[in-house]
Design a protein around this motif. Structure first.
Motif, PDB file in Angstrom:
ATOM      1  N   ASP A   1      30.346   2.390  -9.119  1.00 37.81           N
ATOM      2  CA  ASP A   1      29.913   2.806  -9.488  1.00 37.81           C
ATOM      3  C   ASP A   1      30.603   4.555 -10.049  1.00 37.81           C
ATOM      4  O   ASP A   1      30.375   5.210 -11.150  1.00 37.81           O
ATOM      5  N   HIS A   2      31.470   5.139  -8.593  1.00 40.89           N
ATOM      6  CA  HIS A   2      32.439   6.129  -9.509  1.00 40.89           C
ATOM      7  C   HIS A   2      33.519   5.511 -10.364  1.00 40.89           C
ATOM      8  O   HIS A   2      33.361   6.783 -10.730  1.00 40.89           O
ATOM      9  N   LEU A   3      34.131   4.732 -10.378  1.00 38.23           N
ATOM     10  CA  LEU A   3      35.356   4.074 -11.544  1.00 38.23           C
ATOM     11  C   LEU A   3      34.131   4.302 -12.774  1.00 38.23           C
ATOM     12  O   LEU A   3      35.141   4.795 -12.985  1.00 38.23           O
ATOM     13  N   ARG A   4      33.348   3.941 -12.741  1.00 36.41           N
ATOM     14  CA  ARG A   4      32.966   4.045 -14.059  1.00 36.41           C
ATOM     15  C   ARG A   4      31.721   4.536 -14.272  1.00 36.41           C
ATOM     16  O   ARG A   4      31.592   4.885 -15.789  1.00 36.41           O
ATOM     17  N   LYS A   5      31.298   5.812 -13.486  1.00 35.62           N
ATOM     18  CA  LYS A   5      30.667   6.627 -13.700  1.00 35.62           C
ATOM     19  C   LYS A   5      29.286   6.937 -13.935  1.00 35.62           C
ATOM     20  O   LYS A   5      28.988   7.065 -15.147  1.00 35.62           O
TER      21      LYS A   5
ATOM     22  N   VAL B   1      45.702  -8.737  -2.686  1.00 34.04           N
ATOM     23  CA  VAL B   1      45.172  -7.313  -2.744  1.00 34.04           C
ATOM     24  C   VAL B   1      45.020  -5.761  -2.340  1.00 34.04           C
ATOM     25  O   VAL B   1      46.047  -5.656  -2.104  1.00 34.04           O
ATOM     26  N   ILE B   2      43.818  -4.993  -2.308  1.00 33.67           N
ATOM     27  CA  ILE B   2      44.106  -3.501  -2.297  1.00 33.67           C
ATOM     28  C   ILE B   2      43.187  -3.210  -1.339  1.00 33.67           C
ATOM     29  O   ILE B   2      41.837  -3.762  -1.442  1.00 33.67           O
ATOM     30  N   VAL B   3      43.739  -2.770  -0.665  1.00 37.42           N
ATOM     31  CA  VAL B   3      42.628  -2.451   1.090  1.00 37.42           C
ATOM     32  C   VAL B   3      41.849  -0.966  -0.094  1.00 37.42           C
ATOM     33  O   VAL B   3      42.876   0.169   0.633  1.00 37.42           O
ATOM     34  N   ALA B   4      40.758  -0.722  -0.407  1.00 34.83           N
ATOM     35  CA  ALA B   4      40.164   0.571  -0.171  1.00 34.83           C
ATOM     36  C   ALA B   4      39.232   1.090   1.050  1.00 34.83           C
ATOM     37  O   ALA B   4      38.143  -0.022   1.172  1.00 34.83           O
ATOM     38  N   VAL B   5      39.978   1.837   2.094  1.00 34.07           N
ATOM     39  CA  VAL B   5      38.919   2.677   3.362  1.00 34.07           C
ATOM     40  C   VAL B   5      37.855   2.621   3.290  1.00 34.07           C
ATOM     41  O   VAL B   5      38.650   4.410   2.632  1.00 34.07           O
ATOM     42  N   ASN B   6      36.740   3.238   2.715  1.00 35.92           N
ATOM     43  CA  ASN B   6      35.645   3.320   2.355  1.00 35.92           C
ATOM     44  C   ASN B   6      34.744   4.408   3.137  1.00 35.92           C
ATOM     45  O   ASN B   6      34.940   3.455   4.496  1.00 35.92           O
ATOM     46  N   LYS B   7      34.045   5.332   3.006  1.00 38.23           N
ATOM     47  CA  LYS B   7      33.262   6.118   3.622  1.00 38.23           C
ATOM     48  C   LYS B   7      34.132   7.395   4.631  1.00 38.23           C
ATOM     49  O   LYS B   7      34.113   6.889   5.676  1.00 38.23           O
ATOM     50  N   CYS B   8      35.063   7.329   4.131  1.00 34.20           N
ATOM     51  CA  CYS B   8      36.363   8.054   5.481  1.00 34.20           C
ATOM     52  C   CYS B   8      35.398   9.903   5.407  1.00 34.20           C
ATOM     53  O   CYS B   8      36.289  10.453   5.652  1.00 34.20           O
TER      54      CYS B   8
ATOM     55  N   GLY C   1      33.499   6.374  -1.510  1.00 36.82           N
ATOM     56  CA  GLY C   1      32.654   6.785  -3.114  1.00 36.82           C
ATOM     57  C   GLY C   1      31.739   7.324  -3.313  1.00 36.82           C
ATOM     58  O   GLY C   1      31.224   8.037  -4.619  1.00 36.82           O
ATOM     59  N   LEU C   2      31.822   8.254  -2.150  1.00 39.43           N
ATOM     60  CA  LEU C   2      30.559   9.196  -2.609  1.00 39.43           C
ATOM     61  C   LEU C   2      30.665  10.168  -3.339  1.00 39.43           C
ATOM     62  O   LEU C   2      29.857  10.724  -3.403  1.00 39.43           O
ATOM     63  N   THR C   3      31.501  10.964  -2.090  1.00 43.10           N
ATOM     64  CA  THR C   3      32.194  12.405  -2.916  1.00 43.10           C
ATOM     65  C   THR C   3      33.529  11.795  -3.874  1.00 43.10           C
ATOM     66  O   THR C   3      34.351  13.082  -3.845  1.00 43.10           O
ATOM     67  N   GLY C   4      33.675  10.932  -4.279  1.00 42.48           N
ATOM     68  CA  GLY C   4      34.887  11.060  -4.548  1.00 42.48           C
ATOM     69  C   GLY C   4      36.425  10.825  -4.455  1.00 42.48           C
ATOM     70  O   GLY C   4      37.818  10.791  -5.015  1.00 42.48           O
ATOM     71  N   LEU C   5      37.035  11.275  -3.268  1.00 44.62           N
ATOM     72  CA  LEU C   5      38.150  11.135  -2.414  1.00 44.62           C
ATOM     73  C   LEU C   5      38.632  10.444  -2.054  1.00 44.62           C
ATOM     74  O   LEU C   5      38.669   9.126  -2.635  1.00 44.62           O
ATOM     75  N   ASN C   6      39.683  11.005  -3.356  1.00 48.75           N
ATOM     76  CA  ASN C   6      41.189   9.984  -3.063  1.00 48.75           C
ATOM     77  C   ASN C   6      41.176   8.641  -4.250  1.00 48.75           C
ATOM     78  O   ASN C   6      41.410   7.303  -4.170  1.00 48.75           O
ATOM     79  N   MET C   7      39.448   8.529  -5.245  1.00 48.88           N
ATOM     80  CA  MET C   7      39.510   7.192  -6.166  1.00 48.88           C
ATOM     81  C   MET C   7      40.586   7.698  -7.125  1.00 48.88           C
ATOM     82  O   MET C   7      40.679   6.480  -7.386  1.00 48.88           O
ATOM     83  N   ASP C   8      41.260   8.770  -7.108  1.00 53.54           N
ATOM     84  CA  ASP C   8      42.338   8.652  -8.217  1.00 53.54           C
ATOM     85  C   ASP C   8      43.543   7.828  -7.474  1.00 53.54           C
ATOM     86  O   ASP C   8      44.014   7.591  -8.616  1.00 53.54           O
ATOM     87  N   LYS C   9      43.425   7.923  -6.405  1.00 55.50           N
ATOM     88  CA  LYS C   9      44.547   7.100  -6.005  1.00 55.50           C
ATOM     89  C   LYS C   9      44.661   5.680  -5.855  1.00 55.50           C
ATOM     90  O   LYS C   9      45.488   4.584  -6.135  1.00 55.50           O
TER      91      LYS C   9
END
Length: 637
Positions: free
Chosen positions: A120-124, A206-213, A248-256
């Motif tokens: 959701d964050h990636l595609r706004k 694979v890329i690991v996304a550790v979410n809810k940080c 995914g909620l706050t957008g933390l490091n989504m650019d990375k």
């Protein structure tokens, strides 16, 4: 001596005997073909290791050919021509002339770990708000231009619930890169391990996304360690798999995370031909829409899909009438890695089917005929296995009847003959619960069927009579009424007239929007058919001290058990059993209960009493009389 002498004459080579064997033949027919008596052939087959054969047992070509070889024949099989089919193009070693295409990225992970929120964050957009229960219900492909790098990425969002195992498997096979989402506050869970298994099997980067940080309870270090323990070679421990701590909620490091996807895709050098090659792709999801008919989302793998192109998927085809992107806007063409909704299918294709371009409709029809014939042949083999089993069972049943008839000649009664078989007749009769499954798209139908088809046990079995995408029809209602089936609807609006007809016909029609609620409902329905466990609870006990004989009218003698209540209060209305040396010797009801000379309804602990029992008087001193109650404990699958 003349060279023409017979001693020097050339020996003529032995002529090999040949036989033409049909696709299937019975043992009796093969005996005729080989010109061998059936009884002798049967003996020979038993020597070869065949068991339980009958004269009408059906043999396939290969088996019949093997037997013919034993008799010195060379088998010639009746040839069945393979029709025309389509196959994907072979990938050449040098693909440097092909254009780079957008990467297809799959989001995987455990339910509620935030996959849809990241997407959701990636595609706004706000897909997460549209999902029932916050869980993605079927595969969706979306092509987006990332805001930072302005590069195109196609995201394949796979469901997180365990029910969608097959769809996740398919997602891993279609994808170039997998983003494995793991919640920092939950770490590796069962579906995370399942996703890792599919990633390993398909050898996808694979890329690991550790979410809810962003959460206070987040522990990303534990997640990294758990992933390493589950065979993911993370960068943090010197491996090659990138790990990105995000929210995914706050957008933390989504650019990375976006940067990691683009970097990895450039390293992989993902390319595909877009011109002068037939279109290839996958059916992502499919459904039948009112007023439009069958629709399917096609993810193009190579080539350029245009209006008027003819596609074949499974056992149906499509002459493309129109195409729309994920926003519902018409498009004129679809390049590699582009998902489009395609209209013009003759029937609804299956989600996960490979999609290949045909030259024209005539070729498409020929290909479908070939595939249907191939499937029929395959089914024919399965049917023959069933027929053979039935014939073997019939032979055994006939032999059993003959044996019983022989025993009857010696004066044995039927109950004597069957006494050894009674134990097997005590098995509970298996109940059957019938369902018809309807869902919004074929991928959801498949996932639901896979999830519920094995629910049940020896006592209760589930049968799916019919399944398909789209709303229930009048024929579904009639079939459900005749077979006492329930109709399961998933993620759709059932037409009001169908609901009204179902109510009038007494057909149960259930609508669900969350997959695990549907599974729970089916499990509960089947569990309700299970016989409950009967729990026996002793409420009071008395010990038989001595036996009294009382004379009644017409010189009849009654036995009374003189007892002392050792625990609880014995009531006359109670169910009763008598135990002797920890073995039950009687179960039934009290006939009389006396205290001194009075008839009483109950006797409390420490009191003496006289007891007699319905239709039983074989009690002895030392027996323990137990008053009990039975409680039904529900059982669950």
């Amino acid at each position: 001596m003349s060279c023409s002498s017979p001693a020097y004459a050339k020996k003529k080579p032995l002529k090999v005997k040949t036989l033409t064997i049909p696709r299937f033949t019975t043992v009796a027919s093969l005996a005729n073909i080989l010109n061998v008596r059936y009884e002798k052939l049967l003996v020979r087959l038993e020597e070869m290791g065949f068991e339980d054969l009958t004269y009408n047992f059906i043999l396939d070509q290969e088996t019949a050919g093997l037997i013919a070889d034993e008799y010195g024949y060379e088998a010639h099989f009746v040839e069945e021509k393979e029709g025309e089919d389509l196959k994907p193009m072979d990938i050449p070693e040098d693909t440097s002339s092909w254009k780079t295409r957008p990467p297809i990225v799959t989001i995987m992970g455990h339910v509620d770990h935030g996959k849809t929120t990241i997407l959701d964050h990636l595609r706004k957009s706000s897909i997460v708000d549209q999902e029932h229960g916050g869980i993605t219900q079927h595969i969706g492909a979306f092509s987006v231009k990332t805001p930072i790098s302005k590069k195109q990425i196609t995201f394949l969002d796979t469901p997180g619930h365990a029910a969608f195992l097959k769809m996740r498997q398919r997602g891993a096979e279609m994808t170039d890169i997998v983003i494995l989402v793991v919640a920092a506050d939950d770490s590796v869970m069962p579906q995370t391990k399942e996703a890792i298994k599919h990633i390993k099997q398909s050898a996808v980067p694979v890329i690991v996304a550790v979410n809810k940080c962003d959460k206070e309870s987040a522990n990303p270090e534990r997640v990294i360690a758990d992933l390493a323990n589950n065979d993911i070679d993370v960068e943090d421990y010197g491996g090659e798999t990138q790990t990105v701590r995000v929210s995914g909620l706050t957008g933390l490091n989504m650019d990375k995370l976006e940067e990691s996807i683009i970097t990895l895709s450039e390293v992989l050098d993902i390319r595909a031909p877009d011109k002068k090659v037939p279109v290839e792709g996958w059916i992502i999801e499919s459904q039948s829409k009112k007023g439009m008919g069958p629709l399917a989302t096609v993810l193009v793998r190579q080539g350029t899909l245009k209006k008027g192109d003819v596609l074949v998927a499974g056992k149906t085809y499509c002459k493309v009438r129109s195409m729309k992107d994920e926003h519902g806007k018409p498009v004129k063409q679809a390049l590699p890695s582009t998902p489009v909704e395609v209209w013009g299918w003759k029937e609804v294709p299956e989600a996960g089917d490979e999609c290949l371009q045909a030259k024209d409709e005539s070729q498409a029809k020929r290909v479908i005929e070939t595939r249907i014939l191939r499937e029929e042949r395959s089914k024919q083999v399965e049917d023959i296995d069933v027929i053979n089993k039935l014939r073997v069972d019939a032979k055994k049943e006939m032999e059993q009847r003959d044996r019983l008839d022989e025993l009857r000649k010696y004066g044995l009664e039927e109950e004597d003959i069957n006494s050894g078989e009674e134990a097997s007749d005590d098995k509970p009769v298996q109940q059957n619960v019938n369902y018809i499954v309807r869902a919004d798209v074929s991928g959801s139908v498949e996932a639901i069927v896979e999830s519920i088809k094995d629910i049940g046990n020896d006592e209760v079995k589930l049968t799916i009579l019919k399944q398909g995408a789209g709303a229930p029809t009048d024929s579904d209602l009639e079939r459900a009424q005749i077979s006492n089936a329930e109709i399961l609807c998933f993620n759709m609006k059932v037409p009001k007239d169908i609901e009204n007809k179902a109510a009038k016909m007494g057909v149960v029609l259930k609508n669900h929007n969350v997959i695990y609620h549907l599974i729970e409902d089916v499990t509960a329905e089947l569990s309700s058919k299970l016989a409950p466990t009967i729990e026996l609870k002793v409420r009071a006990e008395a010990e038989v001290k001595e036996i009294f004989e009382i004379k009644g009218k017409r010189r009849t003698v009654f036995k009374i058990a003189g007892c002392k209540v050792t625990s609880g209060t014995i009531e006359k209305k109670s169910k009763v059993r008598v135990m002797r040396n920890d073995q039950e010797v009687y179960r039934g009801k009290f006939e009389t209960m006396k205290h001194l000379k009075d008839n009483v309804l109950e006797v409390k602990k420490g009191k003496d009493c006289g007891l007699s029992f319905e239709d039983w008087s074989d009690f002895k001193p030392g027996d323990v009389v137990q008053a009990y109650e039975e409680n039904e404990i529900p059982r669950y699958l």
